[in-house]
Structures are given as structure tokens and as C-alpha cells.
Design an enzyme around this catalytic site. Structure first.
Site, PDB file in Angstrom:
ATOM      1  N   ASP A 227      -2.187  -1.942  10.656  1.00 52.44           N
ATOM      2  CA  ASP A 227      -2.420  -1.898   9.204  1.00 52.44           C
ATOM      3  C   ASP A 227      -2.962  -3.204   8.642  1.00 52.44           C
ATOM      4  O   ASP A 227      -3.368  -3.252   7.474  1.00 52.44           O
ATOM      5  CB  ASP A 227      -1.109  -1.574   8.459  1.00 52.44           C
ATOM      6  CG  ASP A 227      -0.746  -0.100   8.527  1.00 52.44           C
ATOM      7  OD1 ASP A 227      -1.614   0.708   8.924  1.00 52.44           O
ATOM      8  OD2 ASP A 227       0.399   0.244   8.174  1.00 52.44           O
TER       9      ASP A 227
ATOM     10  N   LYS B 198       0.845  -1.207   0.000  1.00 49.52           N
ATOM     11  CA  LYS B 198       0.000   0.000   0.000  1.00 49.52           C
ATOM     12  C   LYS B 198       0.869   1.243   0.000  1.00 49.52           C
ATOM     13  O   LYS B 198       2.040   1.207   0.380  1.00 49.52           O
ATOM     14  CB  LYS B 198      -0.948   0.022   1.210  1.00 49.52           C
ATOM     15  CG  LYS B 198      -0.271   0.095   2.595  1.00 49.52           C
ATOM     16  CD  LYS B 198       0.093   1.497   3.082  1.00 49.52           C
ATOM     17  CE  LYS B 198       0.770   1.468   4.447  1.00 49.52           C
ATOM     18  NZ  LYS B 198       1.522   2.662   4.805  1.00 49.52           N
TER      19      LYS B 198
END
Ligand code: ATP
Length: 289
Positions: free
Chosen positions: A140, A15
Site C-alpha cells: 500500500d 485511506k
């Protein structure tokens, strides 16, 4: 995702943060954040196979631990406990995502392991359950289970899915320096005041499908700390702009920098130039996923 023999192969995508704001420091030392997360086309490849017992990890990334310190191990262990499994798993990790880069490489491997174990053992569990297990590994991980474009709040685990961000080409560059996430947050805490990126405005721009509105609002509060400690980050950002990027930003706590481009040819040239000037060891041309 594909199966062969008793094995299963999954891709674990990295990401970037299109926006990262720190709202406040919490009592427990964590930070309340507000981030726009975006999956990109750089991925590790994980292969899972059943074994009689235990958890065995192999990897082509020599510098990574293969014991309980690997986030893959933690994910596999939590799945075994949660679903009272007697069988074990062998996981092979083919590493492509830069390590300690601000691209959630470890977190996405953990998320892929949660999904891989579900698939391999035919477990009856929802993505929501995997997200709840994932947050025990890292803030995350729930986002990595979900993927795509999302707003992340809380410590990163309160997620709102967003429509896919407008198409563009990305150059992603990881300079050969190490940035400690702990150092970055500690120094941010010591700062008097800092400019907050317009996360709400960026979310609105994404909903409108307006790339210009996203580019205008690229912002990461952690840059204030890292750029001061590692000027190379700003050198790469400026180089990307000079080579035709619409905008550029550091991802997460760094040191990875990405640039947003309108066309592939310009992006390829920027990528080649950054490599040629040896500003970064790992440079990629990719896109949103
Ligand atoms: P984030 O964006 O979540 O801060 P990051 O990209 O900065 O992540 P990672 O690549 O996830 O950082 O890993 C940081 C450290 O975690 C590494 O130095 C490594 O020793 C450890 N680690 C444990 N498991 C893994 C894994 N599967 N992949 C990468 N790093 C791992």
C-alpha cells in the site's frame, strides 16, 4: 508541509477502500487485488529533524514500536541506503489514524517518511522512485506516496490515478476489536466462491462524477470473512444506514467501517449515536481529500 528551524512537518493521510476485490491467490502467497483507493481527512503528523547519525523515532502512541519494526524506521533506512546518506534523522509521530484498522496507517507514515527525507535532505528523486522504494516496505505504500483517488491492481502497487471522487461527508468508525489481515486472507482462500464487487463500474461512476453510482457499487470481498468473525462490523454498517447513510462498507481487511452521507448534520448525528451506543471507540466525521 512546513519548515521550522532544521525541522519539517508533514501530514500522513489515511485511506479507505471504496471497492476491494481479490482476483486470485498468487504462488508466493500474495493476492492479486483490484481496489479503489481514496484518501480521507484523518492524518498522522510527522516531524523530521536532521541528526548526526542513526534513526530515532518518538511517538505519542505508546503501543507502537519505535525500533526497526516501525514502518517509519524501514522507510528512513531505505532512503539512507539508496542515497548513501551519512546523516541521520529524528522522526516524531503524532498518531491520529486508528491502528491496525484497514486504513493504511503504517503505510502512510512510511510514505510520508520517504517524502519527508527527500525534502529535509534536498534529495533529487521523483515520486516514481519513492514508489519503487515504498513497495519494498508494503504493497500500500506506493499508493500512499501518490494519494487521492486511484485504482490499485497487482498486489496493490500497479496504480492508475482517477479523477477526484464526488464530494460527500464520511463517518469513519473503528470498533475496539483486532482483525488479523493474515486470518482474513487465509479464510477467503478457503472459501468456495464469493461475489465480486463491480470495480470497473465504480471506476466508470467516478469518471462520470456520479456519487450514486459509487454508492451502488460499494463492495469489499473481505467483509464475507470479517463479518462472520466479528458481527459488530455489520451492526455498525446497519446503524450507519439507519442513521441516514447512502451506503456503508468495511475498509481494507477491517475492522473500520465507513458510511457515505450527503450532509454534515446527518453525519454528525450518526457519529454521535455510534459513540453513544459504544459500537466503536474511535469515530470521526470527515471527507475525501
Ligand atoms: P493496512 O490497511 O495497510 O492493512 P492497517 O491500518 O490495517 O494497515 P496499521 O495501522 O498500518 O494497520 O498497522 C498494523 C501494525 O503495524 C500495527 O499493529 C503496528 O504494530 C505496526 N506498525 C509499524 N509501524 C507503524 C506505524 N508507523 N503506524 C501504525 N502501525 C505501525
Amino acid at each position: 508541509m512546513g519548515t521550522y528551524m532544521s525541522g519539517l512537518t508533514m501530514k500522513a493521510y489515511a485511506k479507505i477502500n471504496l471497492g476491494l476485490d481479490v482476483v486470485r491467490r498468487l504462488e508466493n502467497g500474495y493476492h492479486e487485488v483490484k481496489m479503489v483507493m481514496q484518501t480521507v481527512g484523518i492524518a498522522d503528523v510527522l516531524t523530521f529533524e536532521k541528526r548526526a547519525e542513526g534513526i530515532v523515532i518518538t511517538t505519542d502512541a505508546g503501543e507502537l514500536p519505535t525500533d526497526e519494526n516501525n514502518l517509519i524506521y524501514k522507510a528512513a533506512r531505505l532512503m539512507q541506503e539508496r542515497y548513501q546518506m551519512k546523516e541521520g534523522v529524528t522522526v516524531h509521530l503524532e498518531k491520529h489514524i486508528p491502528i491496525a484498522a484497514g486504513m493504511a496507517g503504517g503505510s502512510t507514515d512510511a510514505a510520508a517518511t520517504l517524502k519527508g527525507m527527500r525534502e529535509l535532505f534536498g534529495l533529487d528523486c521523483t515520486d516514481q522512485e519513492l514508489r519503487e522504494i515504498g513497495v519494498k516496505i508494503g504493497a500500500d505504500v506506493p499508493y500512499c506516496v501518490m494519494g487521492g483517488t486511484a485504482l490499485a491492481e497487482g498486489i496493490g502497487e500497479v496504480l492508475t490515478a482517477l479523477p477526484a471522487a464526488p464530494d460527500c461527508i464520511l463517518v469513519v468508525a473503528k470498533p475496539d476489536i483486532n482483525v488479523s489481515t493474515k486470518y482474513v486472507y487465509e479464510h477467503l482462500d478457503a472459501m468456495e466462491g464469493y461475489a465480486h464487487p463491480d470495480i470497473d463500474g465504480m471506476v466508470a461512476a467516478i469518471k462520470e462524477g456520479c456519487l450514486g453510482g459509487v454508492v451502488e457499487r460499494l463492495g469489499n470481498v473481505l467483509e464475507t470473512v470479517t463479518v462472520e468473525a466479528h458481527p459488530i462490523i455489520d451492526v455498525i454498517k446497519q446503524k450507519m444506514l439507519e442513521m441516514g447513510a447512502e451506503g456503508s462498507l468495511m475498509s481494507g481487511s477491517g475492522p473500520t467501517v465507513f458510511g457515505i452521507f450527503n450532509d454534515r448534520e446527518t453525519a454528525e448525528k450518526a457519529c454521535a449515536q455510534i459513540a453513544k451506543e459504544q459500537l466503536a471507540k474511535q469515530v470521526f466525521v470527515t471527507s475525501f481529500v
